[in-house]
Design a protein around this motif. Structure first.
Motif, PDB file in Angstrom:
ATOM      1  N   PHE A  62      56.998  -7.098  -5.341  1.00 10.68           N
ATOM      2  CA  PHE A  62      58.404  -7.427  -5.584  1.00 10.68           C
ATOM      3  C   PHE A  62      59.178  -6.190  -6.021  1.00 10.68           C
ATOM      4  CE2 PHE A  62      58.014 -11.664  -4.602  1.00 10.68           C
ATOM      5  CZ  PHE A  62      59.121 -12.420  -4.945  1.00 10.68           C
ATOM      6  N   THR A  63      58.542  -5.307  -6.775  1.00 11.34           N
ATOM      7  CA  THR A  63      59.214  -4.090  -7.232  1.00 11.34           C
ATOM      8  C   THR A  63      59.423  -3.112  -6.083  1.00 11.34           C
ATOM      9  OG1 THR A  63      58.293  -4.322  -9.462  1.00 11.34           O
ATOM     10  CG2 THR A  63      59.023  -2.119  -8.803  1.00 11.34           C
ATOM     11  N   THR A  64      58.438  -2.958  -5.225  1.00 10.37           N
ATOM     12  CA  THR A  64      58.528  -1.982  -4.123  1.00 10.37           C
ATOM     13  C   THR A  64      59.080  -2.582  -2.840  1.00 10.37           C
ATOM     14  OG1 THR A  64      56.303  -2.421  -3.260  1.00 10.37           O
ATOM     15  CG2 THR A  64      56.492  -0.806  -5.045  1.00 10.37           C
ATOM     16  N   ALA A  65      59.494  -3.871  -2.887  1.00  7.55           N
ATOM     17  CA  ALA A  65      59.922  -4.581  -1.672  1.00  7.55           C
ATOM     18  C   ALA A  65      58.837  -4.451  -0.602  1.00  7.55           C
ATOM     19  CB  ALA A  65      61.265  -4.068  -1.167  1.00  7.55           C
ATOM     20  N   SER A  66      57.620  -4.719  -1.031  1.00  8.85           N
ATOM     21  CA  SER A  66      56.448  -4.676  -0.144  1.00  8.85           C
ATOM     22  C   SER A  66      56.332  -3.346   0.587  1.00  8.85           C
ATOM     23  CB  SER A  66      56.503  -5.838   0.860  1.00  8.85           C
ATOM     24  OG  SER A  66      56.477  -7.080   0.187  1.00  8.85           O
ATOM     25  N   GLY A  67      56.631  -2.266  -0.128  1.00  8.94           N
ATOM     26  CA  GLY A  67      56.468  -0.931   0.418  1.00  8.94           C
ATOM     27  C   GLY A  67      57.596  -0.474   1.324  1.00  8.94           C
ATOM     28  N   THR A  68      58.764  -1.150   1.255  1.00  7.39           N
ATOM     29  CA  THR A  68      59.893  -0.777   2.114  1.00  7.39           C
ATOM     30  C   THR A  68      61.078  -0.213   1.348  1.00  7.39           C
ATOM     31  OG1 THR A  68      60.907  -2.982   2.010  1.00  7.39           O
ATOM     32  CG2 THR A  68      59.263  -2.604   3.739  1.00  7.39           C
ATOM     33  N   LEU A  69      61.025  -0.192   0.018  1.00  6.73           N
ATOM     34  CA  LEU A  69      62.215   0.138  -0.760  1.00  6.73           C
ATOM     35  C   LEU A  69      62.458   1.630  -0.889  1.00  6.73           C
ATOM     36  CD1 LEU A  69      64.567  -0.929  -2.453  1.00  6.73           C
ATOM     37  CD2 LEU A  69      63.044  -0.924  -4.449  1.00  6.73           C
ATOM     38  N   PHE A  70      61.423   2.396  -1.192  1.00  2.54           N
ATOM     39  CA  PHE A  70      61.608   3.816  -1.469  1.00  2.54           C
ATOM     40  C   PHE A  70      61.515   4.628  -0.177  1.00  2.54           C
ATOM     41  CE2 PHE A  70      59.590   1.928  -5.291  1.00  2.54           C
ATOM     42  CZ  PHE A  70      60.664   2.072  -6.157  1.00  2.54           C
ATOM     43  N   PRO A  71      62.256   5.726  -0.074  1.00  6.29           N
ATOM     44  CA  PRO A  71      62.353   6.452   1.201  1.00  6.29           C
ATOM     45  C   PRO A  71      61.129   7.303   1.510  1.00  6.29           C
ATOM     46  CG  PRO A  71      63.612   7.594  -0.468  1.00  6.29           C
ATOM     47  CD  PRO A  71      63.134   6.316  -1.114  1.00  6.29           C
ATOM     48  N   GLU A  72      61.044   7.697   2.755  1.00 10.66           N
ATOM     49  CA  GLU A  72      59.998   8.631   3.186  1.00 10.66           C
ATOM     50  C   GLU A  72      60.168   9.937   2.427  1.00 10.66           C
ATOM     51  OE1 GLU A  72      56.654   8.734   5.311  1.00 10.66           O
ATOM     52  OE2 GLU A  72      58.172   7.332   6.061  1.00 10.66           O
ATOM     53  N   GLY A  73      59.063  10.472   1.922  1.00  8.65           N
ATOM     54  CA  GLY A  73      59.108  11.762   1.253  1.00  8.65           C
ATOM     55  C   GLY A  73      59.429  11.722  -0.228  1.00  8.65           C
ATOM     56  N   VAL A  74      59.750  10.550  -0.766  1.00  6.33           N
ATOM     57  CA  VAL A  74      60.015  10.460  -2.189  1.00  6.33           C
ATOM     58  C   VAL A  74      58.752  10.774  -2.980  1.00  6.33           C
ATOM     59  CG1 VAL A  74      59.445   8.007  -2.365  1.00  6.33           C
ATOM     60  CG2 VAL A  74      61.074   8.988  -3.981  1.00  6.33           C
ATOM     61  N   ARG A  75      58.919  11.355  -4.138  1.00  2.25           N
ATOM     62  CA  ARG A  75      57.789  11.624  -5.019  1.00  2.25           C
ATOM     63  C   ARG A  75      57.847  10.685  -6.213  1.00  2.25           C
ATOM     64  NH1 ARG A  75      56.666  17.677  -6.512  1.00  2.25           N
ATOM     65  NH2 ARG A  75      54.603  16.764  -6.834  1.00  2.25           N
ATOM     66  N   PHE A  76      56.696  10.485  -6.843  1.00  4.76           N
ATOM     67  CA  PHE A  76      56.595   9.603  -7.991  1.00  4.76           C
ATOM     68  C   PHE A  76      55.978  10.344  -9.166  1.00  4.76           C
ATOM     69  CE2 PHE A  76      56.743   6.827  -4.365  1.00  4.76           C
ATOM     70  CZ  PHE A  76      57.461   5.718  -4.789  1.00  4.76           C
ATOM     71  N   VAL A  77      56.513  10.083 -10.345  1.00  5.34           N
ATOM     72  CA  VAL A  77      55.886  10.454 -11.609  1.00  5.34           C
ATOM     73  C   VAL A  77      55.667   9.148 -12.356  1.00  5.34           C
ATOM     74  CG1 VAL A  77      56.206  11.540 -13.863  1.00  5.34           C
ATOM     75  CG2 VAL A  77      56.880  12.759 -11.786  1.00  5.34           C
ATOM     76  N   ASN A  78      54.429   8.829 -12.667  1.00  7.45           N
ATOM     77  CA  ASN A  78      54.136   7.554 -13.322  1.00  7.45           C
ATOM     78  C   ASN A  78      53.601   7.771 -14.729  1.00  7.45           C
ATOM     79  OD1 ASN A  78      54.914   6.158 -11.063  1.00  7.45           O
ATOM     80  ND2 ASN A  78      52.835   5.875 -10.288  1.00  7.45           N
ATOM     81  N   LEU A  79      54.409   7.370 -15.706  1.00  7.95           N
ATOM     82  CA  LEU A  79      53.996   7.397 -17.108  1.00  7.95           C
ATOM     83  C   LEU A  79      53.413   6.032 -17.442  1.00  7.95           C
ATOM     84  CD1 LEU A  79      53.891   8.234 -20.082  1.00  7.95           C
ATOM     85  CD2 LEU A  79      56.364   7.824 -20.223  1.00  7.95           C
TER      86      LEU A  79
END
Length: 622
Positions: free
Chosen positions: A311-328
């Protein structure tokens, strides 16, 4: 040495276990819920009586009506207590034990501590089989309690008295561990519960379990800071870990100083008040257009205390190609998701370290300001009432409630269409006001959880918002609220069926099949008149004061009266469908529910075409 039964020793042990964080100390297990049967009445039941008048070792007891509901109540208490205090739940063997499974799964998925003490069949096997024993031909040591293994963070079966010592200590460690916590199960054979043993006095000394605040690794922190400094369009995604860490102020400081917008998951909603300049609302399938547009344009996503569900990631469709993540995240497992740069630490410690290391860094991105204002206009439109004498919509109900509450009120929900409407629309005033259980989205959670919340937050208005489907799943703990004198406010929304799943069914080509609460028509379908079920009468029969609202005007008066009521009070309202009057905005992002690949029905064929269009946007962030 002290000679006690196993059950007596366990109760005495639990009474002197404490947690401590930031100098605040409280009992780790502060009460026990129980329904007694032959598998626990002579053991745990007798032990609770044994110490009932002992000021040091007394264990407060709550009488439940359903074993699953008792776990939900314990989970509600633990969440409201920020996981620093928990409840135990004791049951008999057989169905009493297996009824715990759903509640245990909910607790473990949401990382919320609860101690389960199900009875078990005889360890000594004097008669074999005994009443309610599951016979497994290939294994003599399997019982129905083994169903709890996959949904427990720790499981042990105490087949000898002395085995309780290491098991009880291990159970406390897991309950108090912010990474490992969840359901903890100690299965207790009925004969062993009543067996006496000479216990070392050291077992009963007071113990304090420190809830640690792990600080970030220097190397991981440096990498995270470099990524943030290099980003142009960063976005913070705040999850429930921010609340459990008590990191709201640290998050606010980072967001304000670095000028980074904050979107929230269902568990994280409320970490910033809705009117804070950096708050952009819920994210994902049930999120706001503002948050989802920022997510789609982001070049860096900073996840704080979130598991990144579909639900947060819209089943892997929400964030764009090439975006990076920092997870705390305090859990390394979650910190590494989506190919992220991990920052394994307590949320408060990690956010504080990031703020200090960024040393005045600010982004130039202020693009969300106008979009946020526009979304609030959409909320106003959904809440708007054109006719005070008309039947209210679900959105209008939320709007009326919005005008009545303040930061003290706590709203509880878990399933149906309400979680989506609340995530998009609700204007959260305090960090613990929004209590939507969406890790397991378990129907029947709301009413018992409200009891647990009320026990943890006495004096505060506690609202359980339930649809008719959820209410019919698990209304029985109303009796417990009446017995305990807890002034819960239960709002029942009657829409004659599984409305949320009905809408989903229609969207995936299943044509709302089996989702309406109606009589069968001549063709066998459930398309006849609505069933003559009187939920208001049912709530009244269980001891609640019931206020019925037929119009928006009635609703306004009933909710105001319920808020000030000192007894358990129900507001019953039949809601209007949103296709004729104002309703919540539609989903702003996709959710993957697979559609039949082949069908002869036009609705399914059309739904599959829409599904194929969306699925091409799915990405794997590596």
């Amino acid at each position: 040495m002290t000679r006690l039964t196993v059950a007596q020793a366990l109760v005495r042990f639990l009474a002197v276990q404490y947690t401590e964080r930031d100098g605040m100390r409280q009992r780790l297990v502060s009460a026990t819920w129980g329904i007694f049967g032959h598998g626990n009445v002579a053991g745990i039941g007798q032990a609770l009586v044994e110490y009932a008048d002992d000021a040091t070792h007394a264990m407060p007891y709550h009488q439940g009506r359903n074993e699953q509901a008792m776990v939900h109540a314990a989970v509600g208490y633990a969440r409201q207590s920020n996981r620093l205090s928990a409840h135990a739940v004791t049951t008999s063997i057989g169905p009493g034990a297996t009824n715990l499974v759903t509640g245990a799964a909910l607790a473990t998925i949401n990382h919320l501590p609860v101690l389960l003490l199900p009875g078990d069949t005889f360890a000594t096997r004097p008669a074999d089989p005994v009443l309610q024993q599951l016979e497994v031909p290939y294994a003599g040591d399997v019982s129905v309690n083994d169903c709890l293994r996959p949904v427990s963070r720790y499981f042990d079966r105490i087949t000898r008295p002395e085995a309780l010592i290491p098991a009880a200590l291990a159970a406390m460690r897991v309950l108090a561990d912010p990474v490992e916590t969840g359901a903890v199960t100690l299965a207790l054979p009925q004969d062993v519960q009543a067996e006496a043993y000479d216990w070392p006095e050291e077992f009963f000394r007071e113990r304090t379990w420190t809830v640690r605040r792990q600080r970030p690794d220097t190397g991981e922190l440096d990498a995270a800071v470099r990524a943030i400094r290099a980003s142009v369009r960063p976005l913070i995604v705040a999850g429930g870990g921010v609340k459990y860490s008590g990191a709201e102020d640290a998050l606010r400081t980072l967001a304000e100083r670095a000028r980074i917008p904050v979107a929230s998951t269902q568990a994280g909603k409320g970490v910033l008040p809705y009117d804070h300049s950096c708050d952009v609302g819920g994210i994902g399938h049930t999120g706001t257009a503002t948050a989802d547009a920022l997510a789609a344009a982001s070049d860096l996503v900073i996840g704080v205390g979130t598991r990144y569900t579909d639900f947060t990631t819209a089943s892997g469709t929400l964030f764009p190609e090439g975006v990076r993540f920092v997870n705390l995240n305090i859990a390394g497992f979650d910190a590494h998701k989506l190919g992220a740069l991990p920052l394994v630490a307590d949320a408060r410690e990690g956010l504080t370290a990031l703020t200090e290391a960024l040393d005045g860094h600010r982004t130039d991105n202020l693009s969300w300001t106008f979009s946020k204002d526009a979304w609030q206009e959409r909320v106003d439109a959904a809440y708007a009432v054109r006719d005070e004498d008309a039947r209210p919509t679900q959105s209008q109900l939320l709007g009326v409630l919005d005008t009545l509450v303040d930061e003290d009120d706590i709203l509880i929900n878990a399933a149906g269409s309400l979680p989506g409407d609340l995530h998009k629309l609700w204007r959260t005033r305090s960090s613990d006001q929004y209590h939507v259980e969406y890790g397991y989205s378990c129907m029947g959670y709301e009413i018992p959880a409200a009891i647990g919340v009320a026990l943890a937050a006495p004096g505060r208005p506690v609202w359980a918002l339930v649809g008719d489907g959820t209410y019919l799943m698990n209304p029985t703990e109303i009796v417990t609220a009446v017995q305990e004198g807890l002034p819960l406010k239960v709002v029942i929304l009657q829409n004659h069926g599984y409305a949320s799943i009905g809408g989903l069914s229609e969207s995936v080509g299943a044509e709302r099949y089996g989702t309406a609460y109606r009589f069968r028509a001549a063709d066998g379908s459930f398309t006849g008149a609505p069933l003559p079920v009187d939920l208001a009468a049912n709530a009244a029969s269980l001891g609640m004061r019931v206020l019925t609202a037929r119009t928006v005007r009635d609703l306004r008066e009933a909710l105001a009266e319920a808020r000030t009521s000192t007894v358990p009070t129900c507001v019953y309202v039949e809601t209007e469908t949103a296709d004729t009057v104002s309703g919540a905005p539609p989903a702003q992002a996709w959710w993957d529910v697979p559609v039949a690949e082949t069908s002869t029905r036009a609705s399914a064929v059309k739904a599959r075409e829409e599904y194929d269009r969306h699925v091409t946007a799915r990405r794997r962030h590596l």
